[in-house]
Design a protein around this motif. Structure first.
Motif, PDB file in Angstrom:
ATOM      1  N   UNK A   1       0.751  -1.254   0.007  1.00  0.00           N
ATOM      2  CA  UNK A   1       0.175   0.200  -0.031  1.00  0.00           C
ATOM      3  C   UNK A   1       1.028   1.349  -0.085  1.00  0.00           C
ATOM      4  N   UNK A   2       0.502   2.123  -0.591  1.00  0.00           N
ATOM      5  CA  UNK A   2       1.091   3.629  -0.325  1.00  0.00           C
ATOM      6  C   UNK A   2       1.521   3.701   1.045  1.00  0.00           C
ATOM      7  N   UNK A   3       2.531   4.486   1.196  1.00  0.00           N
ATOM      8  CA  UNK A   3       3.056   4.940   2.712  1.00  0.00           C
ATOM      9  C   UNK A   3       3.485   3.736   3.211  1.00  0.00           C
ATOM     10  N   UNK A   4       3.638   2.624   2.564  1.00  0.00           N
ATOM     11  CA  UNK A   4       4.129   1.404   3.369  1.00  0.00           C
ATOM     12  C   UNK A   4       3.262   1.097   4.474  1.00  0.00           C
ATOM     13  N   UNK A   5       1.840   1.483   4.333  1.00  0.00           N
ATOM     14  CA  UNK A   5       0.783   1.363   5.520  1.00  0.00           C
ATOM     15  C   UNK A   5       0.192  -0.225   5.734  1.00  0.00           C
ATOM     16  N   UNK A   6       1.284  -1.040   5.910  1.00  0.00           N
ATOM     17  CA  UNK A   6       0.827  -2.523   6.268  1.00  0.00           C
ATOM     18  C   UNK A   6       0.787  -2.447   7.645  1.00  0.00           C
ATOM     19  N   UNK A   7      -0.333  -3.022   8.290  1.00  0.00           N
ATOM     20  CA  UNK A   7      -0.665  -3.416   9.529  1.00  0.00           C
ATOM     21  C   UNK A   7      -0.197  -4.510   9.961  1.00  0.00           C
ATOM     22  N   UNK A   8      -0.521  -5.164  11.224  1.00  0.00           N
ATOM     23  CA  UNK A   8      -0.206  -6.402  11.751  1.00  0.00           C
ATOM     24  C   UNK A   8      -0.920  -7.595  11.324  1.00  0.00           C
ATOM     25  N   UNK A   9      -2.134  -7.122  11.045  1.00  0.00           N
ATOM     26  CA  UNK A   9      -3.290  -7.821  10.426  1.00  0.00           C
ATOM     27  C   UNK A   9      -4.057  -7.362   9.301  1.00  0.00           C
ATOM     28  N   UNK A  10      -3.066  -7.200   8.238  1.00  0.00           N
ATOM     29  CA  UNK A  10      -3.679  -6.430   6.935  1.00  0.00           C
ATOM     30  C   UNK A  10      -3.400  -5.039   6.925  1.00  0.00           C
ATOM     31  N   UNK A  11      -3.876  -4.190   6.136  1.00  0.00           N
ATOM     32  CA  UNK A  11      -3.656  -2.984   5.899  1.00  0.00           C
ATOM     33  C   UNK A  11      -4.219  -1.879   6.943  1.00  0.00           C
ATOM     34  N   UNK A  12      -3.445  -0.802   7.087  1.00  0.00           N
ATOM     35  CA  UNK A  12      -4.139   0.255   8.270  1.00  0.00           C
ATOM     36  C   UNK A  12      -5.215   1.105   7.563  1.00  0.00           C
ATOM     37  N   UNK A  13      -5.687   1.795   8.126  1.00  0.00           N
ATOM     38  CA  UNK A  13      -6.993   2.509   7.747  1.00  0.00           C
ATOM     39  C   UNK A  13      -6.436   3.405   6.497  1.00  0.00           C
ATOM     40  N   UNK A  14      -7.424   3.599   5.613  1.00  0.00           N
ATOM     41  CA  UNK A  14      -7.253   4.515   4.297  1.00  0.00           C
ATOM     42  C   UNK A  14      -6.491   5.812   4.670  1.00  0.00           C
ATOM     43  N   UNK A  15      -6.730   6.213   5.845  1.00  0.00           N
ATOM     44  CA  UNK A  15      -6.011   7.539   6.162  1.00  0.00           C
ATOM     45  C   UNK A  15      -4.634   7.652   6.089  1.00  0.00           C
ATOM     46  N   UNK A  16      -4.085   6.380   6.478  1.00  0.00           N
ATOM     47  CA  UNK A  16      -2.671   5.912   6.558  1.00  0.00           C
ATOM     48  C   UNK A  16      -2.000   5.920   5.043  1.00  0.00           C
TER      49      UNK A  16
END
Length: 104
Positions: free
Chosen positions: A71-86
Motif C-alpha cells: 500500500x502507499x506509504x508502506x501502510x501495512x498493519x499487523x493483520x492487514x492494511x492500516x486505515x485508508x487515512x494512512x
C-alpha cells in the motif's frame, strides 16, 4: 523478488473508489506505472505481485498473502492494511511514488 507474473495496481480515492487501475509484466525485478490526467487531490495505492497470473492474491490457510503486496506509504498493519487515512498522499501536478512490496 522475481520477474514471474505481473503487478496489478489500483489508484484509489479517499472513499476507496478506483480512479485508475493497471496490470504490467515485471522486468529486471521492477515495474513502473504512469497514470496521466489525475486531478489534484488525495489518493492511495494498493497493489500486489501476481506471480502465477491468476488475477487474485493467493493466501495461505490463515489468510496471509503468499504473494507480494503493498500500500502507499508502506501502510501495512499487523493483520492487514492500516486505515485508508494512512495510505493517502497528496497529488499536485506531477507526483512520483516509490513502493516497496511486502512478502510474508
Amino acid at each position: 523478488r522475481n520477474n514471474n507474473g505481473e503487478v496489478a495496481i489500483r489508484l484509489i480515492d479517499k472513499d476507496k473508489n478506483t480512479v485508475k487501475g493497471a496490470k504490467k509484466k515485471i522486468e529486471n525485478n521492477k515495474c513502473i506505472f504512469v497514470f496521466k490526467d489525475i486531478e489534484n487531490g488525495q489518493y492511495a495505492i494498493q497493489y500486489f505481485h501476481d506471480e502465477n497470473s491468476n488475477e487474485e492474491v493467493d493466501k495461505n490457510f490463515i489468510g496471509i498473502p503468499k504473494e507480494g503486496c503493498g500500500f502507499s506509504n508502506d501502510a501495512m498493519g499487523t493483520f492487514g492494511p492500516k486505515k485508508i487515512e494512512k495510505w493517502l498522499f497528496e497529488v499536485i501536478r506531477d507526483k512520483k511514488v516509490t513502493l516497496s512490496t511486502w512478502y510474508f
